[in-house]
Design an enzyme around this catalytic site. Structure first.
Site, PDB file in Angstrom:
ATOM      1  N   HIS A 427       0.826  -1.203   0.000  1.00  0.00           N
ATOM      2  CA  HIS A 427       0.000   0.000   0.000  1.00  0.00           C
ATOM      3  C   HIS A 427       0.859   1.252   0.000  1.00  0.00           C
ATOM      4  CE1 HIS A 427      -2.440   3.148   1.986  1.00  0.00           C
ATOM      5  NE2 HIS A 427      -3.373   2.658   1.199  1.00  0.00           N
ATOM      6  N   GLY A 738      -5.645  -4.953 -15.178  1.00  0.00           N
ATOM      7  CA  GLY A 738      -5.041  -4.548 -13.906  1.00  0.00           C
ATOM      8  C   GLY A 738      -3.957  -5.547 -13.561  1.00  0.00           C
ATOM      9  N   ASN A 740      -1.540  -5.551 -11.471  1.00  0.00           N
ATOM     10  CA  ASN A 740      -1.201  -5.810 -10.062  1.00  0.00           C
ATOM     11  C   ASN A 740      -1.951  -7.030  -9.558  1.00  0.00           C
ATOM     12  OD1 ASN A 740       0.264  -3.517 -10.099  1.00  0.00           O
ATOM     13  ND2 ASN A 740      -1.043  -2.352  -8.724  1.00  0.00           N
ATOM     14  N   ASP A 741      -3.276  -6.952  -9.612  1.00  0.00           N
ATOM     15  CA  ASP A 741      -4.075  -8.055  -9.099  1.00  0.00           C
ATOM     16  C   ASP A 741      -3.879  -9.297  -9.947  1.00  0.00           C
ATOM     17  OD1 ASP A 741      -4.919  -6.503  -7.099  1.00  0.00           O
ATOM     18  OD2 ASP A 741      -7.061  -6.767  -7.449  1.00  0.00           O
ATOM     19  N   CYS A 803      -3.442  -0.965 -16.839  1.00  0.00           N
ATOM     20  CA  CYS A 803      -3.488   0.125 -15.882  1.00  0.00           C
ATOM     21  C   CYS A 803      -2.865  -0.260 -14.544  1.00  0.00           C
ATOM     22  CB  CYS A 803      -4.927   0.605 -15.679  1.00  0.00           C
ATOM     23  SG  CYS A 803      -5.968  -0.620 -14.902  1.00  0.00           S
TER      24      CYS A 803
END
Lengths: 849, 849
Positions: A427, A738, A740-741, A803
């Site tokens: 985060h 996405g 990242n996920d 993204c």
């Protein structure tokens, strides 16, 4: 059939000799170019890679012939000439040919002091670098004397059982053999391979007649360049050392003088203005003809200028950029070539302040460099303290075990963030990169004693709240105290170069921006729109958080609706502001994504406060918190799963977006918002959400009597969405991947938890790179290509983009371009890097085809 | 070209008439078969689907011709004949043709009472089912009289404004039209589609001359069958009603008598032994020729036996199994056909006790039926209480919000498990299925008040610790108190049938078994080995847990090693026991998988106890717990990630496995253990672990001087492992696909958290089925196929299997067989189901090819 080219073992370098970088090395080629430009280069012989390889194997060519080719001068130098100067290589050996006989002759022509100095220097150099004797035994004396020569010769004899060679051809042969063998040695080979050299990289050598730099009349040596290597500004600079040889002038010699006029009147300009004029002229010639800013190595021998060598001026990123733009502005290179000359990665350091290179560094801890830039500030341990500090105008560094969404306001208030836990995509790291904040994470050596307000380091040192520290986000080092900084550079050259890059590239670049501040950065860096606007942060602000919590405790759909109605005007205002900042450029808004429990307090005392404010028994609050808590929040009730099961949230957001669209279109450019559904794994999820959102749009059209257009798309971040992209694409105007996920799910690896073993994993070569940092082309990449291909199958005109955090990564941009994506979206601060990287790709592919 | 077959609108059923199930329905076909067998079936006319469709559309064939075809008898019955009796359909109408004229004639031949009864019955039936009048107005009187006939005829006239039809042809036409239209009605269509009928399912009708069953001499009707529908044992049973018609005897008529001899001497055997002998003979004929146990509907008309119809005997799973085996043993069907006659799903209920069908049910809550079987016990709220209860010999039901690994011993002690949260694949559900424990999860209506020791239900009712409840794991219902049960059936028929299934199937079936108890079940159910032995439970036992915790707190690799050395003999003993139980069959052992924090206590008081036992400051314990805690444990530091970063654990386990292999091979069959690496996502992980494990094997070989063979493989449970299976397979003897985790990662969906919205999702059709229950063929399935194909690319002989919860699922087994997997592994209690399902697949494919 392969053409066998037989090269001469050595060639005198002439303007027409057959000299090439890949046969004789860069230095030999450069010297030929200088000769062609008419520069006064001494006679030089080039030995090919092949020749040097033979020398290493024991086959010496005729040394006397080499010496003869170097003209009638008594001494020669030997310098390495590899394909790439960065690969390193053996050092130069000067004054080869110094013998008793030459000493006598030079004593006559140049004086005994000069002759003795040269002889001593050569004996030392030969003893240490060729005969490999102990350097301590061959220290140069303060005062060069005949006795010292005798002492060195005697020592040489004692150590080698041989006399010091008195035949120049023998000397040269031994020097060449020594250098050739050193290049083949394991140490050198490993060193240059680490710098990217191929296993069979060859070494050329140049043997050049010596211009002495010592002796009567004005004699000396120096280097000069016509541009500042740290700013890129054009000006004459360099060092000149009277009675010096080779690079003596720059090797920290205290007697060296400046090149240009100085207050002491001792500069080259003061001493020999005519020679400086010649140098400046040569500089101009080089710049124009070699299409580069060169540093020139020269010798003045009895007032006569000789140019020994020229190399590319060493420069930092800032200077590189200005030099490239200046060369293009002067018509010397094309704008495209200027663009290609700047490494996109190098832009990063221009966008943030940096710790000054010369600043003393008291490193107190090391972590993962998660977001670039440097910042100094007082330590705070909580977001509240950070905000208080910012309110008092005091820069602070937020130090946390790890950050959570509640810390966002504290992060915005801080000058930098330091966390004990987390990896490149924790985060803290993601948010920090998003807002351009220096950040170090995974600093596992430190211990935060929040209660005592102190920070304990591995070595036992202790910092307290309020103590000054500096984060170097470029290296991941934490420094004690305040440290000198150099500021960011966004000058005209920067803008010019990126303008040229934009003309060259054929792929869109957008920014991930959640807040007006980020959107402004995106706009300033000329992103072509917002590719990902996360909306959840909008619910964390104080007044909104309360409403959010009321919604979570609502007992019926109507109650939920009623509380959400309070959020509607705030959300609408958020979007109006974003649309206005982006001035009609596309804004892709991701619908609410996080699990609801992120909005509930976990600490008992905060739960009591919430119970009071909602006028509920605390047991009810506690039980709701427990009910909503999840084993694996990442894989839980979030994204479209909320959209399907608690549809009121998306309804409210859609309405806010559409009403804002109409409002912003009134006051500025027409807006076509993009609405993105997160965490989709099945076609039907899209259908259900689309039906409701279309209905909201229809209602807003009817209520306002205005037309309204929008694009609905899907964030592809589960492996299943990639596999079923053909179904999902049927209902989507765009698919935005996405990564990242998607990386988390493809590996089964939580980015928040991976930090603990990622360094082990990269060190052991389990993963070649952190896949959250560099896109995993083999696994995640295959899913991207699969998703893109299947999506286009159903819907050929669908917009495809990436993204994730990877969007700003140079390798990932290349991958996405090859896979036919329309654009990538990245942190606002990465936008310039991405624009440049995309331009490089387009230009290189154009060259190839 | 399609062949157009024109069927006659109706056909008298004769042994050679053209009657088929798909044109005239099953009943018509069955009647033809009975005729062919020489049974005394009255004349019957069959109307085709096409004819009935035309009748519904208003095109009646010639009714008089139909009546004439039915012979010279005065009355006919009309019965439905659809393709599948389970699809339901209109009811039969009897006594068509009763008119004033027939009444008079019958009064002469059969007596006035019989004639009046028949007339009244027909008027009632026609008025209610054909004219659709209010049934209340046509109640049959206690005593049939002429006055009642008049009353009914008058009511009919008043209600319809028409006279009751007195032409048999008109009566028949109206009856047929009414039945044909009812079949086309929306209600009927939806009902039968719900039972699997196609949208265009047709209805045939049979019109049969009535055998009256009323009148002089021995007259009546009944049904008889020669097998017990609930046990499958062969014996004569049925009901017979004197002066009855149709199925009167079985419709709860109090005057009905038994078929076989009874103490009152009123059975059919007592009344007409000769007729019973005929029936028994017909029964034998049917069984042999129709290859099925049939229930026969018969009428005795003036002492003459007529067979009206025969249908398949209704039976439960237990009886079905025994009937199939008995038919095969008698050579009537082949063993393969017997195997195909048993639905694998039906086996489940044979393996567990069930709530008796007749037992009164006081349902107090409903949840997800997570593990089959039923259990009664006293409520306990903690694993400790469960163990105490078990120690006291008192059956208990463990009631928890959700279960965690610490609860395993409590679950072993309990008779059943009930949880508030969780889905089909929550911890509770998976473990319960594994150990064959009835389990209900996701019982969201209940509230557990652990502190008060009570359980509050949705309706406010409250149960306390110690109260008796019953779980029905088949329905997901919680019942108050103790309820009657029927026990499990594992008789000879079961074994015989599964033996035949094993001969037929061409795919391996193994069991997932972690403990000796589970391995014994696996062995009893004849699994071909253990496909997944999870080892982590072995670390939860009290003495081991302490050692585990010491290991977690070890400060160096040596300390870790030393604590693990204490676990080595225990692990070795675990494996020796498993190997001995499995008697040389393959045992696939998954190396340690869970995150370490699962072994640390989360409650403050437990942390203090741990600090005391480890002699550490509590702060150190707390901080280690915090350090190890994870945001998404599912995606964290577990599986091979631990194996790579804390290699001592796998070293110890490998040594325990190899030493156990040698020990067990001494005492029994030779063992070749399979060692499986969990959570792999990259080739290099396998290489690193393989290198160490090979080294351990080599060391054990040297130390013991014995040979030792083993197979090393990979559990494929991340999407990336599927995508890179070609690389991973190069180092693996087998790939076992863990479809639980693979499903979680493919969907981005935690099985532990999915329970909260899964029912919403399935209800809204977002997911057609819970993908943790039924394999998601489209997404996860594609990854399986991809992984299998790529794995075989590199390593054609590699063993492929599925070891997730899906392994025991019939659809998944089919998918795996088609994908070329070598075996599936499932819960021990699912092994029989899987063996049978695999046999079905093999037999069906054999038929097709």
């Amino acid at each position: 059939m392969q053409r066998v080219v037989t090269l001469k073992p050595f060639s005198l370098i002439t303007p027409t000799a057959s000299i090439a970088v890949d046969t004789h090395g860069g230095r030999a080629k450069c010297l030929q170019r200088l000769l062609r430009l008419g520069l006064p280069v001494p006679d030089t012989v080039a030995l090919s890679f092949e020749t040097v390889r033979r020398i290493a194997a024991g086959n010496l060519p005729d040394m006397q012939a080499v010496l003869n080719a170097c003209g009638d001068r008594p001494l020669v130098s030997v310098r390495p000439s590899s394909m790439d100067p960065d690969w390193g290589g053996p050092r130069a050996v000067l004054n080869v040919g110094m013998t008793e006989e030459r000493h006598a002759a030079l004593s006559g022509s140049h004086g005994e002091l000069a002759a003795t100095t040269l002889y001593l220097r050569f004996i030392q150099s030969y003893a240490v670098h060729v005969a490999r004797l102990d350097p301590d035994m061959f220290d140069l004396p303060e005062v060069p004397t005949r006795a010292e020569i005798e002492r060195m010769l005697r020592t040489f004899r004692e150590e080698t059982d041989e006399d010091f060679p008195q035949d120049p051809a023998v000397q040269l042969g031994e020097v060449l053999r020594s250098i050739a063998r050193a290049w083949e040695g394991t140490t050198s080979r490993l060193l240059r391979q680490a710098k990217g050299a191929p296993a069979d990289a060859g070494l050329g050598l140049v043997v050049q007649e010596m211009a002495l730099g010592l002796g009567p009349a004005e004699s000396g040596s120096g280097v000069v360049q016509f541009v500042d290597g740290s700013t890129g500004e054009r000006r004459v600079e360099g060092r000149y050392l009277r009675q010096g040889q080779g690079r003596d002038a720059v090797l920290g010699s205290p007697g060296a003088a400046r090149i240009a006029c100085d207050p002491n009147g001792q500069s080259l300009e003061d001493l020999c203005p005519d020679i400086l004029r010649q140098l400046v002229e040569h500089g101009h010639t080089c710049r124009k003809s070699l299409r580069e800013e060169m540093q020139i190595e020269f010798t003045i021998e009895s007032s006569r200028l000789r140019i020994l060598d020229a190399v590319r001026v060493a420069r930092n990123s800032r200077a590189a950029l200005r030099i490239a733009v200046s060369l293009a502005n002067d018509g010397i290179v094309s704008p495209d070539e200027a663009v290609l000359r700047i490494d996109p990665r190098a832009l990063t350091e221009l966008l943030h302040p940096q710790v000054s290179v010369d600043a003393p560094r008291d490193v107190v801890a090391r972590g993962i460099a998660a977001s670039p830039g440097a910042a100094t500030g007082r330590i705070v341990f909580s977001s509240t303290a950070a905000q208080a500090s910012a309110a008092g105008g005091e820069a602070c560094i937020l130090v946390r075990r790890e950050t959570a969404p509640e810390d966002i306001r504290g992060m915005h208030a801080a000058a930098g963030v330091l966390t004990e836990r987390g990896g490149q995509t924790s985060h803290a790291a993601v948010i920090a990169r998003g807002i351009g904040l220096p950040c170090i994470v995974g600093t596992s050596g430190i211990k935060i004693r929040q209660r005592q307000g102190s920070l304990v380091l591995e070595d036992g040192r202790r910092f307290s709240e309020g103590d000054l520290i500096t984060l170097d986000g470029a290296t991941g080092e934490v420094l004690a105290g305040a440290v000198d900084m150099v500021g960011p550079t966004l000058d005209d050259s920067f803008k010019t170069l990126l303008g040229w890059a934009d003309e060259a590239r054929d792929m869109g670049i957008r920014a991930n921006a959640d807040t007006p501040a980020e959107a402004r950065v995106a706009s300033r860096f000329e992103a072509q729109g917002i590719g990902l606007c996360r909306t959840e942060h909008m619910f964390y602000e104080d007044d909104r958080l309360t409403v959010m919590r009321e919604m979570i405790f609502a007992k019926s759909s109507e109650d939920r609706q009623a509380t959400l109605d309070q959020l509607l005007p705030m959300q609408r205002a958020d979007f109006v502001e974003l649309f206005e900042i982006m001035q009609g450029k596309p804004v892709c808004i991701r619908l609410f994504d996080p699990p609801l429990h992120e909005f509930l307090p976990s600490a008992r005392e905060d739960q009591r406060a919430l119970a009071e404010s909602l006028d509920l028994p605390i047991a009810e609050v506690t039980s709701r918190v427990e009910q909503l808590s999840e084993f694996n929040p990442m894989l839980g009730m979030r994204g479209v799963r909320l959209g399907v099961t608690v549809p009121e949230i998306y309804d409210m957001q859609a309405r806010a977006i559409f009403e804002a669209t109409i409002a912003a279109s009134h006051s500025g450019a027409p807006v076509v918002p993009e609405v993105m559904i997160p965490l989709v794994s099945a076609r039907r999820e899209v259908e259900i959400v689309k039906t409701r959102i279309d209905a909201v749009a229809a209602a807003v059209r009817v209520e306002t009597g205005e037309n309204l257009d929008y694009r609905l798309g899907v964030m592809v971040e589960t492996p299943r969405a990639c596999l079923r992209a053909h179904e999902i694409a049927a209902h989507s105007a765009f698919l935005s991947f996405g990564t990242n996920d998607l990386t988390q799910m493809t590996y089964g690896l939580s980015r928040d938890d991976a930090g603990r073993f990622m360094s082990d994993y990269v060190n052991q070569g389990v993963f070649l790179e952190d896949p959250f940092h560099i896109l995993d082309v083999d696994g995640v990449g295959e899913l991207l290509v699969l998703g893109a291909t299947r999506g286009r199958q159903t819907s050929p005109g669908i917009t495809l983009s990436v993204c994730g955090e990877h969007g700003g990564n140079v390798e990932s941009i290349e991958f996405c371009r090859d896979a036919g994506f329309d654009y990538v979206s990245c942190s606002p601060f990465r936008v310039p890097v991405a624009r440049l990287a995309a331009a490089h790709l387009a230009l290189r592919r154009r060259k190839v085809t």
